[in-house]
Motif scaffolding. Structure first.
Motif, PDB file in Angstrom:
ATOM      1  N   GLU A 184     -36.552   8.238  15.048  1.00  0.00           N
ATOM      2  CA  GLU A 184     -36.751   7.011  15.390  1.00  0.00           C
ATOM      3  C   GLU A 184     -35.630   6.709  16.277  1.00  0.00           C
ATOM      4  O   GLU A 184     -34.345   6.988  16.088  1.00  0.00           O
ATOM      5  CB  GLU A 184     -36.649   6.187  13.958  1.00  0.00           C
ATOM      6  N   THR A 185     -35.626   5.633  16.817  1.00  0.00           N
ATOM      7  CA  THR A 185     -34.751   4.976  18.040  1.00  0.00           C
ATOM      8  C   THR A 185     -33.312   4.467  17.106  1.00  0.00           C
ATOM      9  O   THR A 185     -32.338   4.674  17.528  1.00  0.00           O
ATOM     10  CB  THR A 185     -35.355   3.805  18.571  1.00  0.00           C
ATOM     11  N   TRP A 186     -33.697   3.916  15.786  1.00  0.00           N
ATOM     12  CA  TRP A 186     -32.268   3.489  15.570  1.00  0.00           C
ATOM     13  C   TRP A 186     -31.757   4.641  14.868  1.00  0.00           C
ATOM     14  O   TRP A 186     -30.349   4.605  14.709  1.00  0.00           O
ATOM     15  CB  TRP A 186     -32.788   2.386  14.263  1.00  0.00           C
TER      16      TRP A 186
ATOM     17  N   GLN B 244     -34.855  14.338  25.444  1.00  0.00           N
ATOM     18  CA  GLN B 244     -35.204  13.085  25.929  1.00  0.00           C
ATOM     19  C   GLN B 244     -34.831  13.038  27.496  1.00  0.00           C
ATOM     20  O   GLN B 244     -35.780  12.390  28.050  1.00  0.00           O
ATOM     21  CB  GLN B 244     -34.270  11.891  25.461  1.00  0.00           C
TER      22      GLN B 244
ATOM     23  N   TRP C  11     -29.789   6.004  17.997  1.00  0.00           N
ATOM     24  CA  TRP C  11     -28.517   5.037  18.293  1.00  0.00           C
ATOM     25  C   TRP C  11     -27.437   5.070  17.036  1.00  0.00           C
ATOM     26  O   TRP C  11     -26.213   5.090  17.506  1.00  0.00           O
ATOM     27  CB  TRP C  11     -28.754   3.842  18.562  1.00  0.00           C
TER      28      TRP C  11
END
Length: 252
Positions: A174-176, A235, A179
Motif C-alpha cells: 500500500e502507498t502509505w 516501481q 511512504w
C-alpha cells in the motif's frame, strides 16, 4: 565519510544475505540436493579460495613491497568473508531442507516486520555489549552482533520469502506503507548525520552515544531500508520493456 559508512553498513550486507537466500528454495527444487551443494561449493567456495589464496595475498604482497615492508605470503580472507558465510548458511539450509517441511507463510504486514526489526535490535545490542571484543570477529566476520542480529535472521527470512513468493506482496504494498518505510529510512539518515556531525550538541544535557544509537537502530533500519529499496527498484526500474539497468543486472 563516517556517515556514508554507517548508513550503508547498517543494512546492505543483511540485504545481500536476504536476496541470496531468496533464490535458494527454487534452486534446490530444480537441481536437487547433490547438484545444489556442488554448485554452491564451486561458485561460492571457488570464489572464496581464489581470493583468499591468490588475489588477496598478491594484493598484500604488492602493498608491503610498495611500502618498503618485508614481503611474505599469507592467507588473506578480506571482504570475501561474506562469501564464506553465505556458503556456510547455504549448506546448513540444504541439510535442514532434507528433513524439515517447508515453511508456508505469507509475508507479514510491513508494520509487523518493523516490530520484528525492533526485537532484533534488542538481540543486536545484547550481543554487541555482551560478547567480549576478542570474540566479536571469530570466524572472520565483522562482528557477531551483525551475525546474530542481522545476517542469520535476514538469510532465514530470505528462505521463507523465496518459498512463499514474498516479492509479490512487496510489489502490491500500500502507498502509505511505502511512504512510511521511506520516512523511516530518511529519518535514520538524518539521525546519523546529526550524530556524526555533532549537530545535536547544542541541546542542553543531551548526549547520545553514536555506537549505542547505531546498535539499537540498525536492525529496524535494515528492515525498513531493505523493503523500501526492493519496492523502489520494482516501481522505477522494473518496467516493460526492462530498463537498461535491469537488463545489465540480469545479464550479470
Amino acid at each position: 565519510g563516517l556517515w556514508f559508512l554507517n548508513v550503508n553498513q547498517s543494512y546492505f550486507m543483511a540485504a545481500f544475505f536476504f536476496i541470496s537466500a531468496y533464490f535458494c528454495p527454487k534452486s534446490m527444487d530444480r537441481k536437487g540436493f547433490r547438484r545444489f551443494v556442488e554448485d554452491k561449493l564451486v561458485r561460492l567456495g571457488g570464489g572464496f579460495l581464489l581470493y583468499s589464496l591468490l588475489l588477496g595475498p598478491i594484493m598484500i604482497l604488492f602493498c608491503r613491497a610498495y611500502g618498503g615492508y618485508p614481503v611474505s605470503y599469507e592467507f588473506y580472507v578480506g571482504p570475501p568473508w561474506f562469501i564464506l558465510w553465505l556458503l556456510n548458511f547455504t549448506l546448513i539450509y540444504a541439510v535442514i531442507a532434507q528433513f524439515a517441511a517447508p515453511v508456508k507463510m505469507n509475508m507479514p504486514h510491513p508494520v509487523i516486520l518493523l516490530l520484528f526489526g525492533a526485537f532484533l535490535s534488542a538481540a543486536f545490542y545484547g550481543v554487541a555489549v555482551g560478547v567480549p571484543q576478542e570474540w566479536q570477529f571469530l570466524g572472520n566476520v565483522i562482528g557477531w552482533a551483525y551475525v546474530i542480529g542481522l545476517y542469520i535472521p535476514f538469510f532465514t527470512a530470505g528462505i521463507i520469502a523465496g518459498r512463499n513468493d514474498w516479492m509479490k506482496s512487496v510489489e502490491e504494498m500500500e502507498t502509505w506503507c511505502v511512504w512510511m518505510l521511506r520516512t523511516i529510512v530518511v529519518g535514520f539518515w538524518i539521525l546519523m548525520f546529526c550524530l556524526v556531525g555533532g549537530l545535536l550538541s547544542f541541546i542542553p544535557n543531551f548526549n547520545v552515544d553514536m555506537n549505542l544509537a547505531q546498535n539499537l537502530a540498525a536492525p529496524l533500519y535494515a528492515v525498513a531500508m531493505t523493503l523500501a529499496l526492493i519496492q523502489f527498484f520494482h516501481q522505477y526500474f522494473n518496467g516493460t520493456p526492462p530498463s537498461k539497468i535491469a537488463k545489465s543486472a540480469g545479464a550479470a
